[in-house]
Write an enzyme that holds these catalytic residues in place. Sequence first.
Site, PDB file in Angstrom:
ATOM      1  N   HIS A   1      77.696  36.678 -33.984  1.00 11.17           N
ATOM      2  CA  HIS A   1      76.380  36.935 -33.404  1.00 11.17           C
ATOM      3  C   HIS A   1      75.612  37.866 -34.328  1.00 11.17           C
ATOM      4  CE1 HIS A   1      73.250  37.836 -30.544  1.00 11.17           C
ATOM      5  NE2 HIS A   1      73.700  36.836 -29.810  1.00 11.17           N
TER       6      HIS A   1
ATOM      7  N   ASP B   1      78.818  31.999 -25.661  1.00 16.82           N
ATOM      8  CA  ASP B   1      79.140  30.578 -25.490  1.00 16.82           C
ATOM      9  C   ASP B   1      80.630  30.291 -25.464  1.00 16.82           C
ATOM     10  OD1 ASP B   1      76.537  29.509 -25.342  1.00 16.82           O
ATOM     11  OD2 ASP B   1      76.285  29.904 -27.467  1.00 16.82           O
TER      12      ASP B   1
END
Length: 398
Positions: free
Chosen positions: A275, A329
């Site tokens: 991320h 996710d």
Amino acid sequence: MVVSQTGGTEIRHERTGLVFRPGLEGVPATQSSICDIDGLQGRLSYRGYSLDDLAVHSSFLETTYLLIWGELPTPQQFRDFEHEVQMHRRVSFRVRDMMKCFPANGHPMDALQSSAASLGLFYSRRAIDDPQYIYDAVVRLIAKIPTMVAAFQLIRKGQDPIQPRDDLAYSANFLYMLTEQEPDPLASRIFDRCLILHAEHSLNASTFSARVTASTLTDPYAVVASAVGTLAGPLHGGANEDVLAMLEEIGTPEQADSYLESAVASKRKVMGFGHREYKVKDPRAVILQSLAEELFARFGHDELYDVAHALETAAAIRLGPKGIYPNVDFYSGLVYRKLGIPRDLFTPVFAISRVAGWLAHWREQLGANRIFRPSQIYTGTSMRHWVPADERVNAAGA
Ligand code: COA
């Protein structure tokens, strides 16, 4: 050469001195009071309230109100908002008929983008300086997006969409419209928490897209449609579909480390990891993992969870030193799968939630608007003379 590498990922334009950072990493593009991310501590807050508290104490609709209007609603404000949303859940038969013309094998995100954009045709008054218009647009979008997602699911199976049920709360009603069965209260509550977790995440790609669109003073349906299109990509909202495919490909917990070794060796991205903002495990992944465990304890285990767990353990050694950990996710697909949500609806479900954040940013953008118009660094040829057609050689693409 008109550009030079300045170290790191910066590129400096020699003529103008402009500096380009690919992906705009570390470049503030706006000021915002909606969401704060501490990527080193793994903390996330909406309007100053920690996500941990919201996930336990709030509901998605209450969180939506908080995000968009900046404060938690009073009981009366909440009742009014919830009632308004409930009253606007239905979509026009014209929208449903339009959706019936979509190809059944098209991706539900494309169906959602088109149907969200079509709302602009039905509610075309563009009075973005009228608070009542803003309130009504928020209510419509929050109310109708789940109905449109569920409608396409039934339409592509050759069925007619079913109507929302007024006696069911927001999340329970969505699961009902999708599965045609009244959901278990625990499943509804867990789904509602998932919506809270996905509702907002500062200036991610789709929210940036929403703000850029908003900055032109277009209507909110175009704002949301542009954001839906951006969310659809596999580097953004589309990753949770790919995570399940990857876990299935790995197959067993024992294979996790060798899969990872080969992915790292071939510089292949491991889906659900990494991320831009977080250098530790995404706090949303922490909560989603516990929600997955809660669901499995009640409705039966999922062997892919064991594969995911083994992959996370192996990745902590191979990717952890680079600050690459599970993102939102990684576990969400396992939760949705247990809730009976088809895989290609994972990203539309993400959109049902993220519309709250997009609308919060829409309002904020309107409050201090200046159209987005960044610069670029030109890397093409310098001025040259026109070449008549019969003198051209090696035309591009030939
Ligand atoms: N698996 C393996 N390596 C990864 C990785 C992953 N999931 N994510 C990042 N890296 C590595 C890159 O290979 C790169 O390594 P290098 O410096 O040796 O070349 C480095 O980390 C930086 O990656 P980069 O793609 O430049 O980071 P970014 O900030 O531009 O991208 C993501 C962030 C989320 C797009 C990226 O981590 C990714 O593609 N993840 C997988 C898709 C995903 O899960 N998306 C959902 C996001 S919520």
